[in-house]
Design a protein around this motif. Structure first.
Motif, mmCIF file in Angstrom:
data_model
loop_
_atom_site.group_PDB
_atom_site.id
_atom_site.type_symbol
_atom_site.label_atom_id
_atom_site.label_comp_id
_atom_site.label_asym_id
_atom_site.label_seq_id
_atom_site.Cartn_x
_atom_site.Cartn_y
_atom_site.Cartn_z
ATOM 1 N N LYS A 113 -39.212 13.750 36.208
ATOM 2 C CA LYS A 113 -37.961 14.515 36.199
ATOM 3 C C LYS A 113 -38.139 15.778 35.354
ATOM 4 O O LYS A 113 -37.759 16.871 35.767
ATOM 5 N N ALA A 117 -38.324 19.556 36.887
ATOM 6 C CA ALA A 117 -37.292 20.477 36.401
ATOM 7 C C ALA A 117 -37.936 21.737 35.817
ATOM 8 O O ALA A 117 -37.458 22.852 36.060
ATOM 9 N N VAL A 146 -32.539 15.993 38.263
ATOM 10 C CA VAL A 146 -33.456 17.124 38.091
ATOM 11 C C VAL A 146 -32.657 18.431 38.059
ATOM 12 O O VAL A 146 -32.908 19.297 37.215
ATOM 13 N N ARG A 149 -31.133 18.897 34.723
ATOM 14 C CA ARG A 149 -32.145 19.295 33.720
ATOM 15 C C ARG A 149 -32.471 20.787 33.859
ATOM 16 O O ARG A 149 -32.669 21.474 32.859
#
Length: 193
Positions: A113, A117, A146, A149
């Motif tokens: 993730k 990101a 994601v 983020r």
């Protein structure tokens, strides 16, 4: 009389691997992201090898940032790295009918993730610099965690040059993401909420 489903057996072999560098872990997870719940260990090994396999190109897996990461290694050695990742619970195997498919563990997902990101954030920075809006059209297909983020990263950067980009992006998004974009815009613009 129905036949019993025979699952394809999985035998993990990490060989002599005791540890992998953090960058290798990130790149294996990045390659796996393209296959989660749809592909297995051998296809991931081919992505990491940079294989010219027809299926790689059919599914545009050659566009993955991890494609060719282990180009100088043998497929068997790459497979051992993948098996180490499974043994260390970065990746897991789940069966779909009879086929073993890769999925993220919670630990693996947290790393991926952040990696994905950061990749999207850098691409958005390039869009902003070039005054283009390419990435925002892909964001609807990106996992919501994601996306959030990425917005955190833009908020932390705090540069006003993101404001026109965020304004355009907001128009394409669902309510929850649009609401978060408004929060980020307000923070960057210096408005108290």
């Amino acid at each position: 009389m129905s036949k019993k489903v025979r699952r394809v057996p999985v035998v993990l072999d990490a060989g002599e691997i005791k540890d992998l560098p953090q960058e290798d872990i990130r790149m294996i997870l990045r390659g796996a992201d393209e296959l989660i719940s749809t592909g297995g260990r051998s296809m991931l090994a081919k992505i990491l090898k940079g294989s010219k396999d027809k299926k790689i190109f059919e599914h545009k897996l050659n566009e993955c940032p991890a494609y060719g990461y282990y180009q100088d290694m043998k497929l068997d050695d790459i497979a051992k790295c993948i098996d180490w990742m499974i043994k260390k619970d970065y990746l897991r195997i789940e069966y779909d009918y009879r086929l073993p498919l890769l999925v993220f563990s919670e630990k693996g997902w947290q790393i991926e993730k952040e990696t994905f990101a950061q990749e999207l954030y850098q691409r958005i920075c390039l869009d902003v610099e070039e005054k283009k809006a390419r990435v925002i059209f892909e964001m609807k297909e990106v996992n919501r965690q994601v996306v959030m983020r990425v917005l955190d990263k833009i908020e932390k950067d705090g540069t006003k040059k993101f404001l026109p980009y965020l304004e355009a992006w907001k128009m394409l998004e669902v309510k929850k993401v649009a609401a978060r974009i408004i929060e980020v815009e307000n923070k960057i613009a210096g408005k108290d909420m």
